[in-house]
Design an enzyme around this catalytic site. Structure first.
Site, PDB file in Angstrom:
ATOM      1  N   LYS A 194       8.910  19.830 -47.034  1.00 56.36           N
ATOM      2  CA  LYS A 194      10.325  19.440 -47.079  1.00 56.36           C
ATOM      3  C   LYS A 194      10.455  17.927 -46.915  1.00 56.36           C
ATOM      4  CE  LYS A 194      11.871  23.965 -45.591  1.00 56.36           C
ATOM      5  NZ  LYS A 194      12.254  24.906 -44.538  1.00 56.36           N
ATOM      6  N   GLN A 221      13.566  24.549 -38.350  1.00 55.06           N
ATOM      7  CA  GLN A 221      12.661  25.505 -38.992  1.00 55.06           C
ATOM      8  C   GLN A 221      12.553  26.787 -38.164  1.00 55.06           C
ATOM      9  OE1 GLN A 221      11.318  25.026 -42.032  1.00 55.06           O
ATOM     10  NE2 GLN A 221      10.312  27.009 -41.997  1.00 55.06           N
ATOM     11  N   ASP A 225      21.068  24.578 -44.140  1.00 52.63           N
ATOM     12  CA  ASP A 225      20.538  25.936 -44.324  1.00 52.63           C
ATOM     13  C   ASP A 225      21.662  26.937 -44.603  1.00 52.63           C
ATOM     14  OD1 ASP A 225      17.761  26.428 -44.228  1.00 52.63           O
ATOM     15  OD2 ASP A 225      17.696  25.944 -42.087  1.00 52.63           O
TER      16      ASP A 225
END
Ligand code: GUN
Length: 303
Positions: free
Chosen positions: A57, A101, A124
Site C-alpha cells: 500500500k 490494517q 476503508d
C-alpha cells in the site's frame, strides 16, 4: 447443440494499472495547485501477511505521488495508545486517508478503533457512518475491494441493471458492502453464506457471481449458470505438487467453459483493492475540501 460462450479472463492487473494512471494524473494536477494528498497506514504487530499488504500500500501510494505515512506499532500496543495515534492522524491536515490494517491483536477492540477514525478520512469505508451512508445510497467512502469489483463488473458487463447478482459470503469487508453496491447499481441481489441451503442451486441463478468465502476451489462447474460473469475475491494459499500456490474460491479450469468472463487468481481482484485505496484517498480529500467549503459558507467570518 448448446453453444459454449467464449470465455474472457478479466485482467485485474491491467484495469488496476489504468485506475492508478488516472489517480496519478489527478495527483499531479493537485500538486501543481500546491496540494499533496496524504495516506496514513497503521499496522499493529508483526502478522506476516499484513506486513506485505502494508508495504504494498505504501509503495503504491509513493508511486502515484500520494504522501504516505507508515505507523508501525508493537503487538502489545494498548487500545488507548492506538486511539491516541488515530486522534493525532484525524487532526493532521496533511493526512487525508487513514487505514488501520486488520486483523488487530486480540486485546484491541476493532470496532472501537474503526469508529475512532474520522468518517471523512476513513478510506476503508468501515466506519458505521460510511456503512450506513452506503446502505442509504449516499455519496460516501466505500470499501476498496468491493469498489474494485464493481469497476471490473462495469467494464465486463456494461449495464448492470436488472441482473441477478449472487454474493457468497457476508463479511463486513467484502460480502455486505458488495451486496449494497450491487443493489445501488440496480441489480437483483442474493447474499448466500455457510448456513444457506443448497448453495450450488442458489449460485446457478446468478448472472453475476461474486465469491468471497476463502475456500480453495469450492466453486465448480455445477455452481454456474452458463454465461455467468464470475468475480473471485478469494485468495487462498495451498500446497500442490510439492509447491505453494495461490488459488481462488473458484475452480478456474472447471469454470472456464461456463463463464462468459471470470477473474483469475492471482491477477484478478487483488490488484484492484490497492488501486481503489488510492482512488479513495483522493475522494477523501475531495470530501474534506467540500466539508471545509460548507463550513466557510455557513460561517464566513471567524466565529
Ligand atoms: N485486512 C484485509 N483486508 C483489509 C482491508 O481491506 N482493509 C484493512 N484495513 N485491513 C484489511
Amino acid at each position: 447443440m448448446n453453444a459454449i460462450p467464449s470465455v474472457k479472463l478479466i485482467d485485474g492487473k491491467a484495469t488496476a494499472a489504468r485506475v492508478l494512471a488516472e489517480v496519478r494524473e489527478q495527483v499531479d494536477t493537485l500538486r501543481r495547485g500546491g496540494v499533496q494528498p496524504g495516506l496514513a497506514v497503521v499496522l499493529v504487530g508483526l502478522d506476516a501477511a499484513s506486513q506485505v499488504y502494508v508495504r504494498n500500500k505504501v509503495l503504491r501510494a509513493d508511486e502515484v505521488g500520494i504522501r504516505s505515512l507508515e505507523q508501525r506499532l508493537p503487538s502489545d500496543t494498548s487500545q488507548a495508545a492506538l486511539l491516541d495515534v488515530i486522534d493525532r492522524l484525524n487532526r493532521d491536515p496533511r493526512v487525508n486517508g487513514i487505514l488501520v490494517q486488520l486483523p488487530l491483536p486480540d486485546h484491541i477492540d476493532e470496532h472501537q478503533v474503526l469508529q475512532a477514525i474520522s468518517p471523512l478520512k476513513d478510506v476503508d469505508g468501515f466506519h458505521s457512518e460510511n456503512v450506513g451512508g452506503l446502505a442509504q445510497g449516499r455519496d460516501v467512502l466505500t470499501p476498496c475491494t468491493p469498489s474494485g469489483c464493481m469497476r471490473l463488473l462495469r467494464d465486463a458487463c456494461g449495464d448492470l441493471r436488472g441482473k441477478h447478482a449472487v454474493v457468497i459470503g457476508r463479511s463486513n469487508i467484502v460480502g455486505k458492502p458488495m451486496a449494497a453496491l450491487l443493489l445501488q447499481a440496480d441489480c437483483t441481489v442474493t447474499v448466500v453464506h455457510s448456513r444457506s441451503h443448497d448453495l450450488p442451486a442458489l449460485c446457478r441463478q446468478a448472472d453475476i457471481l461474486v465469491s468471497a468465502v476463502g475456500k480453495p476451489r469450492l466453486i465448480g462447474a455445477d455452481w454456474l449458470k452458463p454465461g455467468a460473469v464470475v468475480i473471485d475475491v478469494g485468495i487462498n494459499r495451498i500446497d500442490e505438487d510439492g509447491r505453494s500456490r495461490l488459488v481462488g474460491d473458484v475452480d478456474l479450469a472447471a469454470a472456464l467453459p461456463y463463464a462468459s468472463a471470470i477473474t483469475p487468481v492471482p491477477g484478478g481482484v487483488g490488484p484492484m483493492t490497492i488501486a481503489y485505496l488510492m482512488k479513495n484517498t483522493l475522494l477523501a480529500l475531495d470530501l474534506q475540501q467540500q466539508a471545509a467549503q460548507r463550513e466557510r459558507t455557513a460561517c464566513p467570518s471567524p466565529c
